[in-house]
Design a protein around this motif. Structure first.
Motif, PDB file in Angstrom:
ATOM      1  N   ASP A  64     -15.516   1.599   5.261  1.00  0.00           N
ATOM      2  CA  ASP A  64     -14.157   1.202   4.924  1.00  0.00           C
ATOM      3  C   ASP A  64     -13.605   2.241   3.963  1.00  0.00           C
ATOM      4  O   ASP A  64     -14.068   2.346   2.828  1.00  0.00           O
ATOM      5  CB  ASP A  64     -14.145  -0.188   4.289  1.00  0.00           C
ATOM      6  CG  ASP A  64     -12.743  -0.674   3.956  1.00  0.00           C
ATOM      7  OD1 ASP A  64     -11.756   0.011   4.307  1.00  0.00           O
ATOM      8  OD2 ASP A  64     -12.637  -1.727   3.330  1.00  0.00           O
ATOM      9  N   SER A  66     -10.675   2.363   2.717  1.00  0.00           N
ATOM     10  CA  SER A  66      -9.602   1.835   1.875  1.00  0.00           C
ATOM     11  C   SER A  66     -10.014   1.858   0.408  1.00  0.00           C
ATOM     12  O   SER A  66     -11.181   1.677   0.071  1.00  0.00           O
ATOM     13  CB  SER A  66      -9.278   0.391   2.249  1.00  0.00           C
ATOM     14  OG  SER A  66      -8.927   0.288   3.586  1.00  0.00           O
ATOM     15  N   ILE A  67      -9.041   2.041  -0.434  1.00  0.00           N
ATOM     16  CA  ILE A  67      -9.250   1.957  -1.877  1.00  0.00           C
ATOM     17  C   ILE A  67      -8.744   0.592  -2.312  1.00  0.00           C
ATOM     18  O   ILE A  67      -7.605   0.233  -2.013  1.00  0.00           O
ATOM     19  CB  ILE A  67      -8.490   3.071  -2.614  1.00  0.00           C
ATOM     20  CG1 ILE A  67      -9.013   4.440  -2.181  1.00  0.00           C
ATOM     21  CG2 ILE A  67      -8.608   2.884  -4.123  1.00  0.00           C
ATOM     22  CD1 ILE A  67      -8.214   5.591  -2.738  1.00  0.00           C
ATOM     23  N   PRO A  68      -9.564  -0.178  -3.003  1.00  0.00           N
ATOM     24  CA  PRO A  68      -9.096  -1.491  -3.448  1.00  0.00           C
ATOM     25  C   PRO A  68      -7.933  -1.333  -4.420  1.00  0.00           C
ATOM     26  O   PRO A  68      -7.852  -0.337  -5.132  1.00  0.00           O
ATOM     27  CB  PRO A  68     -10.312  -2.119  -4.120  1.00  0.00           C
ATOM     28  CG  PRO A  68     -11.314  -1.053  -4.274  1.00  0.00           C
ATOM     29  CD  PRO A  68     -10.915   0.113  -3.420  1.00  0.00           C
ATOM     30  N   PRO A  69      -7.039  -2.312  -4.463  1.00  0.00           N
ATOM     31  CA  PRO A  69      -5.930  -2.233  -5.421  1.00  0.00           C
ATOM     32  C   PRO A  69      -6.452  -2.114  -6.840  1.00  0.00           C
ATOM     33  O   PRO A  69      -7.476  -2.700  -7.189  1.00  0.00           O
ATOM     34  CB  PRO A  69      -5.187  -3.557  -5.236  1.00  0.00           C
ATOM     35  CG  PRO A  69      -5.697  -4.138  -3.972  1.00  0.00           C
ATOM     36  CD  PRO A  69      -7.033  -3.527  -3.685  1.00  0.00           C
ATOM     37  N   ARG A  70      -5.731  -1.329  -7.648  1.00  0.00           N
ATOM     38  CA  ARG A  70      -6.137  -1.164  -9.047  1.00  0.00           C
ATOM     39  C   ARG A  70      -5.860  -2.435  -9.821  1.00  0.00           C
ATOM     40  O   ARG A  70      -4.848  -3.086  -9.627  1.00  0.00           O
ATOM     41  CB  ARG A  70      -5.387  -0.006  -9.695  1.00  0.00           C
ATOM     42  CG  ARG A  70      -5.803   1.316  -9.127  1.00  0.00           C
ATOM     43  CD  ARG A  70      -5.415   2.445 -10.009  1.00  0.00           C
ATOM     44  NE  ARG A  70      -3.982   2.669 -10.006  1.00  0.00           N
ATOM     45  CZ  ARG A  70      -3.373   3.585 -10.747  1.00  0.00           C
ATOM     46  NH1 ARG A  70      -4.064   4.349 -11.537  1.00  0.00           N
ATOM     47  NH2 ARG A  70      -2.076   3.736 -10.694  1.00  0.00           N
ATOM     48  N   ARG A  71      -6.798  -2.775 -10.658  1.00  0.00           N
ATOM     49  CA  ARG A  71      -6.615  -3.937 -11.516  1.00  0.00           C
ATOM     50  C   ARG A  71      -5.853  -3.531 -12.761  1.00  0.00           C
ATOM     51  O   ARG A  71      -6.061  -2.449 -13.295  1.00  0.00           O
ATOM     52  CB  ARG A  71      -7.964  -4.519 -11.911  1.00  0.00           C
ATOM     53  CG  ARG A  71      -8.721  -5.094 -10.754  1.00  0.00           C
ATOM     54  CD  ARG A  71      -9.993  -5.714 -11.234  1.00  0.00           C
ATOM     55  NE  ARG A  71     -10.753  -6.200 -10.092  1.00  0.00           N
ATOM     56  CZ  ARG A  71     -11.990  -6.581 -10.177  1.00  0.00           C
ATOM     57  NH1 ARG A  71     -12.639  -6.545 -11.307  1.00  0.00           N
ATOM     58  NH2 ARG A  71     -12.625  -7.004  -9.096  1.00  0.00           N
TER      59      ARG A  71
END
Length: 77
Positions: A64, A66-71
């Motif tokens: 995957d 994709s980069i996870p959304p930044r917190r």
């Protein structure tokens, strides 16, 4: 007339593609000192089943990209 071609194994929504086209065009025009309206961008989306790495399709590999959304960090950090 330059042509930027993007092959993508992970289809995206229309708004993301609009943003990609705009940013690729802007960057190319700035770096190459060209008028943006002379630059063409083509996005080809391939199903993950049609893209292989190391003899395995991306669909089967579990990869995957994709980069996870930044917190958001709590203020003060």
């Amino acid at each position: 007339m330059p042509l930027i071609q993007v092959l993508n194994a992970s289809p995206r929504d229309d708004e993301t593609k609009r943003r990609l086209i705009a940013e690729l065009t802007e960057t190319y025009a700035r770096v190459m000192h060209m008028k943006p309206d002379t630059i063409r961008v083509v996005i080809q989306e391939l199903p993950r089943e049609n893209w292989g790495v190391g003899g395995v399709t991306l669909a089967d590999s579990g990869q995957d990209e994709s980069i996870p959304p930044r917190r958001m960090r709590p203020s003060g950090q």
